[in-house]
Structure formats: C-alpha cells, structure tokens
Design a protein around this motif. Sequence first.
Motif, PDB file in Angstrom:
ATOM      1  N   ALA A 261       0.886  -1.177   0.000  1.00  0.00           N
ATOM      2  CA  ALA A 261       0.000   0.000   0.000  1.00  0.00           C
ATOM      3  C   ALA A 261       0.911   1.210   0.000  1.00  0.00           C
ATOM      4  N   SER A 262       1.141   1.781  -1.158  1.00  0.00           N
ATOM      5  CA  SER A 262       2.121   2.864  -1.266  1.00  0.00           C
ATOM      6  C   SER A 262       1.865   3.658  -2.535  1.00  0.00           C
ATOM      7  N   GLY A 263       2.576   4.787  -2.650  1.00  0.00           N
ATOM      8  CA  GLY A 263       2.627   5.515  -3.907  1.00  0.00           C
ATOM      9  C   GLY A 263       1.539   6.521  -4.155  1.00  0.00           C
ATOM     10  N   LEU A 264       0.656   6.797  -3.172  1.00  0.00           N
ATOM     11  CA  LEU A 264      -0.291   7.882  -3.384  1.00  0.00           C
ATOM     12  C   LEU A 264       0.493   9.190  -3.515  1.00  0.00           C
ATOM     13  N   PRO A 265       0.137  10.031  -4.479  1.00  0.00           N
ATOM     14  CA  PRO A 265       0.911  11.255  -4.697  1.00  0.00           C
ATOM     15  C   PRO A 265       0.427  12.400  -3.810  1.00  0.00           C
ATOM     16  N   TRP A 266       1.268  13.395  -3.648  1.00  0.00           N
ATOM     17  CA  TRP A 266       0.849  14.648  -3.025  1.00  0.00           C
ATOM     18  C   TRP A 266       1.230  15.791  -3.952  1.00  0.00           C
ATOM     19  N   PRO A 267       0.241  16.636  -4.290  1.00  0.00           N
ATOM     20  CA  PRO A 267      -1.183  16.498  -3.989  1.00  0.00           C
ATOM     21  C   PRO A 267      -1.814  15.404  -4.845  1.00  0.00           C
ATOM     22  N   ALA A 268      -3.070  15.075  -4.546  1.00  0.00           N
ATOM     23  CA  ALA A 268      -3.742  14.016  -5.299  1.00  0.00           C
ATOM     24  C   ALA A 268      -3.789  14.344  -6.782  1.00  0.00           C
ATOM     25  N   SER A 269      -3.876  15.628  -7.104  1.00  0.00           N
ATOM     26  CA  SER A 269      -3.966  16.053  -8.503  1.00  0.00           C
ATOM     27  C   SER A 269      -2.691  15.769  -9.289  1.00  0.00           C
ATOM     28  N   ALA A 270      -1.611  15.406  -8.590  1.00  0.00           N
ATOM     29  CA  ALA A 270      -0.355  15.100  -9.274  1.00  0.00           C
ATOM     30  C   ALA A 270      -0.340  13.695  -9.871  1.00  0.00           C
ATOM     31  N   GLY A 271      -1.393  12.899  -9.615  1.00  0.00           N
ATOM     32  CA  GLY A 271      -1.432  11.540 -10.146  1.00  0.00           C
ATOM     33  C   GLY A 271      -2.861  11.096 -10.368  1.00  0.00           C
ATOM     34  N   SER A 272      -3.066   9.778 -10.346  1.00  0.00           N
ATOM     35  CA  SER A 272      -4.402   9.226 -10.550  1.00  0.00           C
ATOM     36  C   SER A 272      -4.467   7.856  -9.913  1.00  0.00           C
ATOM     37  N   ALA A 273      -5.692   7.368  -9.715  1.00  0.00           N
ATOM     38  CA  ALA A 273      -5.874   6.032  -9.161  1.00  0.00           C
ATOM     39  C   ALA A 273      -5.263   4.989 -10.087  1.00  0.00           C
ATOM     40  N   GLU A 274      -5.414   5.189 -11.389  1.00  0.00           N
ATOM     41  CA  GLU A 274      -4.893   4.213 -12.352  1.00  0.00           C
ATOM     42  C   GLU A 274      -3.369   4.130 -12.287  1.00  0.00           C
ATOM     43  N   LEU A 275      -2.712   5.272 -12.214  1.00  0.00           N
ATOM     44  CA  LEU A 275      -1.248   5.273 -12.129  1.00  0.00           C
ATOM     45  C   LEU A 275      -0.770   4.639 -10.825  1.00  0.00           C
ATOM     46  N   THR A 276      -1.486   4.900  -9.735  1.00  0.00           N
ATOM     47  CA  THR A 276      -1.095   4.324  -8.448  1.00  0.00           C
ATOM     48  C   THR A 276      -1.218   2.810  -8.487  1.00  0.00           C
ATOM     49  N   VAL A 277      -2.290   2.289  -9.070  1.00  0.00           N
ATOM     50  CA  VAL A 277      -2.474   0.841  -9.182  1.00  0.00           C
ATOM     51  C   VAL A 277      -1.377   0.224 -10.051  1.00  0.00           C
ATOM     52  N   GLU A 278      -1.038   0.867 -11.146  1.00  0.00           N
ATOM     53  CA  GLU A 278       0.018   0.331 -12.015  1.00  0.00           C
ATOM     54  C   GLU A 278       1.357   0.292 -11.283  1.00  0.00           C
ATOM     55  N   MET A 279       1.631   1.330 -10.488  1.00  0.00           N
ATOM     56  CA  MET A 279       2.874   1.348  -9.720  1.00  0.00           C
ATOM     57  C   MET A 279       2.886   0.200  -8.714  1.00  0.00           C
ATOM     58  N   LEU A 280       1.752  -0.043  -8.031  1.00  0.00           N
ATOM     59  CA  LEU A 280       1.673  -1.140  -7.069  1.00  0.00           C
ATOM     60  C   LEU A 280       1.884  -2.485  -7.765  1.00  0.00           C
ATOM     61  N   LYS A 281       1.295  -2.642  -8.921  1.00  0.00           N
ATOM     62  CA  LYS A 281       1.479  -3.893  -9.658  1.00  0.00           C
ATOM     63  C   LYS A 281       2.955  -4.128  -9.975  1.00  0.00           C
ATOM     64  N   ALA A 282       3.652  -3.066 -10.359  1.00  0.00           N
ATOM     65  CA  ALA A 282       5.082  -3.206 -10.679  1.00  0.00           C
ATOM     66  C   ALA A 282       5.873  -3.636  -9.457  1.00  0.00           C
ATOM     67  N   HIS A 283       5.561  -3.039  -8.304  1.00  0.00           N
ATOM     68  CA  HIS A 283       6.257  -3.430  -7.080  1.00  0.00           C
ATOM     69  C   HIS A 283       5.948  -4.876  -6.706  1.00  0.00           C
ATOM     70  N   MET A 284       4.702  -5.270  -6.842  1.00  0.00           N
ATOM     71  CA  MET A 284       4.331  -6.644  -6.476  1.00  0.00           C
ATOM     72  C   MET A 284       4.951  -7.654  -7.425  1.00  0.00           C
ATOM     73  N   LEU A 285       5.002  -7.300  -8.696  1.00  0.00           N
ATOM     74  CA  LEU A 285       5.638  -8.184  -9.678  1.00  0.00           C
ATOM     75  C   LEU A 285       7.115  -8.355  -9.364  1.00  0.00           C
ATOM     76  N   ALA A 286       7.783  -7.243  -9.010  1.00  0.00           N
ATOM     77  CA  ALA A 286       9.210  -7.319  -8.666  1.00  0.00           C
ATOM     78  C   ALA A 286       9.447  -8.165  -7.427  1.00  0.00           C
ATOM     79  N   ALA A 287       8.449  -8.193  -6.533  1.00  0.00           N
ATOM     80  CA  ALA A 287       8.582  -8.991  -5.308  1.00  0.00           C
ATOM     81  C   ALA A 287       8.215 -10.447  -5.523  1.00  0.00           C
ATOM     82  N   GLY A 288       7.747 -10.799  -6.725  1.00  0.00           N
ATOM     83  CA  GLY A 288       7.454 -12.189  -7.033  1.00  0.00           C
ATOM     84  C   GLY A 288       6.041 -12.631  -6.732  1.00  0.00           C
TER      85      GLY A 288
END
Length: 412
Positions: A261-288
Amino acid sequence: MRMILRAMLLTLLLAGAAAAAPLPLASGVNLHEWLNWSPLAEDGSYRWPPYRSVAEWQAGGRPASDWPATDPFADLRALGFDYVRLTVDPGPLLASAGARRAEALAVLAEAVDRLLAADLKVVFNLHSVSQVPQNGPDVINAPAGSPQVAGYIAMVAEVAQMLTPLGTDRVAIEPYNEPAHYPCDASGSEDWQEIMAATVAAIRAVSADITIVATGACGGSVTGLTDIRPDFDDPDILYSFHMYEPHSFTHQRADSEGDFASGLPWPASAGSAELTVEMLKAHMLAAGLNEAEQARNLAAVGRAIETYFAEDWGEAQLTARIGEAVAWARANGIPPTRLFMGEFGAILMSADGRMGAFNADRLRYLSAARQAAEANGIAWAIWEYANPYGMSVLAPSGPAVPDREMLRALGL
C-alpha cells in the motif's frame, strides 16, 4: 501613601500579566526512541532504574558505529531545531511511588538537562505506550474521576515539580499524547473536558508559570482540539493538535503484513488512481507475487485509493484543516500563536515499495504542512529525529546522517 502603594501594586500586577506568555518555540523535532518503551526485566516489570541510556538508544536502531563520535543533541541543535518534544513513557512513574518514583524522576531530570545543555528547549511529553498494559493508554482513556485518572494526574503534578526548577523559560510540560475518548461528536461524554481541566489545575498548584501543552481528545486531532472548551485557559498554555491528514497519505501501509500500500501522490492532482495501481502492480511483480496474490492485495487497498483521489486532497484542504484550529483559537480569544502542531510527518517509501510515499511527494507534503502552520505563527515539531521506520530526520539506516532534502522542506 496607602493609595500610592496600591497604585504601585496594581502596576506590578498588570506588568506581570502583560509579561505572561508561553515558552517561545518555533521549529522542533520529536525525540521518541530514547525514553519510550522503557526496558523490561524478564518478569515483564520495568528494569530499574528505568529508561534507556543514550548509548542504548543509539544502538537500538542501527549499529553504534554508525553514529558519529559527537554529541547527538548538539548535532540536532546544529540542524536548526530550537526545541525537542521529548516523548517519555509514563509507565515506570505509574508503576512506582515514593523513593522509587523519585529515582525515576531523577533519571528524567538528567535527560532533560542533557538537552538543555545542548541549547535546546524541551517540551516534556508523557507519551503512553502499550508494552505494560496496566500502565498504558487505557489509563488516560479511563473515565474522569476514576482511580486510574486520579493517579495519573497526581503523577503529572510530580513531573511538574521535577521540571520547574530546570527553568520555566526552557521547559514545558505536555501531560498527554493522543488521548482517545471517542466519539468526536455531540454524543461524546464530558470526560476529557474534566480530565484536561483537572490536570491543568494540578500543574498550576505546583507552578504558576510553567508552560502547559493542552490537547484535545480524538487522537489529539484538530477535531479533538476544537471540541475543547478552554475554561481553564491562562496565558501560559499552548493548545496542541497533530497533523497526519489525510492519514491515507501520511501513513501508507497495508492492514495485512507483507501486503503493498504505497505511492499515493501529493497532492492528489499530481497523479491518478490508475497510475497508483500500475505502480503497485510493478512493485508486487518485482517482489514475485503471482496474479492471484496481486489481485487480492489490490482488492484490499482499492477502495482507499479511490477515496483518496475522490477527495482530491491537496494544499487547500490541508490549509483549511489547520484553519479550523485557528478559527477555534480566535473564537475563544486565544492568539493562534498559542497553537502547537506537536506532530506531523509522512512515511517515506520503503526500498521494496511495500509502504510509504515517494520522496518528492513526501517533501511536498511536509513543506505544505509546515508553511500552513508558520503562516499562522504556529510552532511545529516534525516526527521524528531518528528511527528505522521511514519517518526520520536522520537516514533510517546506515550512517546517522541528516536527510538534507527533508531539512530544506522544513525551511532549515
């Protein structure tokens, strides 16, 4: 002659009233790992004498060799902080009385002296922790008038007696940290109001001018503060709130151990829910993690991500939230300069991406919170000087060097 004497006495009294003011504070840092979680003996009681030595504290989060061979408190002062909010486990004090309590108080007086010798003012915060349950947060969350609360307030008065000779121009007492006493609405009881008023009275019976840091209930939040009726006010009282809002940003970590559970941007307007989910997927994939594990993790955190972006948190909301404390102060005839943002911070993203915010987002948040406080003349204290958990002025691991980017975000 009698009229002249009366006039002179009135002049002196008025001068004293005009001079009354709380301990002047500006840029502070919490020092939490030293005197909290006082070491325990094998039977679960407090080791005696209680509390860690400086050497034990320094070796607790990293090898002692990672610290420079200098005074850590002088080093802290050199970073630009003018005071320390020293958090202290009240457990050993609650578990003792008489000569034994006096021994514990002497240990604490020596600790405060070390900070004062480094030209640091001290806000002495009694900070309940849960390692010995009978001396933990349940004590301060008990009903007003209960034996637990009465014993705690009596202990606070003894702490005030210990601190006062050290110089009320250099020390303040903050008797509580983040009391609960929920709910935070009209259905709540008067318990916390009664407890805070009784505590102020007990301290004032010891010292007329030591600065008291009063706090609201509801976890010490802005809402808890604005629920207080400051009937007990005097010019030497500061009013505390902690700023970890939105909590979904400042404390990004999963409920289930090992989840992401990480990667929410500040401020929220600097990102999106979709980008945050993609970032989490990348971290989880790297962790196996396999696809099923990733899907379960995303399902667990998905609503929090959607809510964060729907609320569109940013500087305007943060400033408005602190503004609620300012409005409360003004409505009660209290200068906003007597407000105290005793804690604020945000977790830095861990190396594996399991928790925390990206550093650039964290720094933007810290800068925004600090500037919103300073715009109203509010003293602040960052959480925290040195720990391995991602909220630290010093690097969380390795050599104990300061995070210079964080210091710049704090205006230091």
